[in-house]
Write an enzyme that holds these catalytic residues in place. Structure first.
Site, short mmCIF file in Angstrom:
data_model
loop_
_atom_site.label_atom_id
_atom_site.label_comp_id
_atom_site.label_asym_id
_atom_site.label_seq_id
_atom_site.Cartn_x
_atom_site.Cartn_y
_atom_site.Cartn_z
CE LYS A 109 -2.79 2.43 3.09
NZ LYS A 109 -3.93 2.91 4.27
CD GLU A 130 -5.95 7.94 10.95
OE1 GLU A 130 -4.88 6.92 11.85
OE2 GLU A 130 -6.19 9.23 9.99
#
Length: 380
Positions: free
Chosen positions: A127, A183
């Site tokens: 990723k 977050e």
């Protein structure tokens, strides 16, 4: 993209000093720093100052690349207030959109190049997060707290941050990073450690039924679940050396902002050594695959090759006190305000895996840019 000029305030409410170098607004409390005792461009030096008692608190920002200078200070005072900040709002200056960096078609090409690497049979990279930015121009100086006020007002949880980046040294004097991040990178209270990684997202919709179906599809998306699992497993590996126990649910749950649905996993643990501060933990877990990729070194190398230096976008912002307690947020949904206060650069990124589609990834960054653009009264 046009400015509707409905956002607010060069003046801020009385509880926020105009020159405050650091503000973090969260649903459970707001932290405001005032004055500067000492600056640190090294997170390790700042953490050592906390442990030795040289500093009673440290606030500021970590760069995306841990080898680059941080922007941390020991403030004169650090005030804690219950609940999120409730700003007083006034009209913001008119803002115009400038260039996209890179242009949208080039971002699509970069994503396609990354996907090609990810799909190679013997790919070592699983990723990578690729980002882009939009440069904005204000007709009059924009105070960082003015943008912060609108971001906090727009966020259902009252999330927002503003950080003076001057402590990072040459080239950063007078620049500010302002945003509304959903977050939590890491939070420490006593011996309890928590975080809430987000990875995997889908745009919100004004139609409630379509919005509900979008959320359901995200929760069952194999591509997004895989992307999220990479983040959670990396955090597990980073936190295990510091914790005697970790509680990590098997599956993520849905969380939302006004612009996006996210997959999120609430993580909690028990700290092994109480001398480890919130800043130490932030340094240990940053950058996560949520903003970088996995494996970290390979992802960061590809980001550097395709994007160059990100500065403080996708870094971390937060505080730690003499007890070691503190909280650090991932610096996403944010913008840098230059020293002239008329140039604003908004950032957004997206996680790329082998199953990603370039056009979809461009659309995701456009949606994420909406957090800052909406606060500035801009529509696409």
């Amino acid at each position: 993209m046009e400015s509707t000029a409905v956002a607010e305030s060069a003046e801020t409410s009385a509880d926020l000093p105009p020159g405050a170098p650091f503000v973090l607004s969260r649903p459970h409390g707001t932290v405001i720093a005032d004055g500067i005792r000492t600056g640190y461009d090294s997170a390790r030096d700042a953490a050592a100052a906390l442990r030795s008692g040289t500093a009673t608190s440290v606030v500021g920002a970590l760069a995306f690349d841990p080898s680059h200078p941080a922007a941390l200070i020991a403030p004169q005072t650090l005030r804690h207030h219950p609940g999120s900040w409730t700003p007083r709002l006034h009209t913001l200056p008119h803002v115009r959109a400038g260039e996209s960096i890179p242009p949208e078609n080039e971002h699509i090409s970069r994503v396609a190049a990354a996907i090609h690497v990810l799909r190679e049979p013997e790919a070592a990279l699983h990723k990578v997060v690729l980002a882009r930015s939009v440069v904005l121009h204000a007709d009059e100086p924009l105070h960082p707290h003015a943008l912060l006020a609108q971001l906090v007002a727009n966020d259902l949880g009252g999330n927002g941050f503003s950080v003076d980046l001057s402590a990072a040294g040459t080239g950063w004097s007078g620049r500010h990073l302002v945003g509304s991040s959903p977050e939590v990178l890491i939070r420490r209270r006593g011996d309890t450690v928590t975080c809430h990684p987000l990875a995997g997202s889908a745009p919100r919709h004004t139609d409630p039924e379509i919005d509900r179906l979008t959320a359901e599809n995200l929760a069952s998306s194999e591509k997004n679940l895989r992307e999220h699992a990479l983040v959670v497993e990396a955090l597990r590996a980073s936190l295990e050396p510091f914790c005697t126990e970790l509680d990590i649910p098997d599956r993520p749950t849905l969380t939302s902002t006004p612009q996006l649905w996210h997959l999120g996993t609430p993580v909690s643990g028990r700290l092994r050594d109480r001398s480890v501060t919130a800043l130490d933990l932030a340094v240990a877990v940053h950058p996560t695959p949520a903003v970088c990729g996995t494996p970290t070194d390979a992802a960061r190398a590809l980001i550097g090759e395709l994007e160059g230096d990100r500065g403080f976008y996708a870094g971390a912002v937060g505080w730690a006190d003499a007890d070691g307690d503190g909280e650090w947020m991932v610096t996403i949904r944010c913008a840098q305000i230059d020293a002239d206060r008329t140039t604003v650069t908004a950032y957004a990124g997206g996680g790329i895996v082998a199953a990603s589609e370039p056009d979809d990834e461009l659309a995701e960054t456009t949606t994420k840019l909406g957090t800052v653009l909406a606060a500035l009264g801009l529509t696409r």
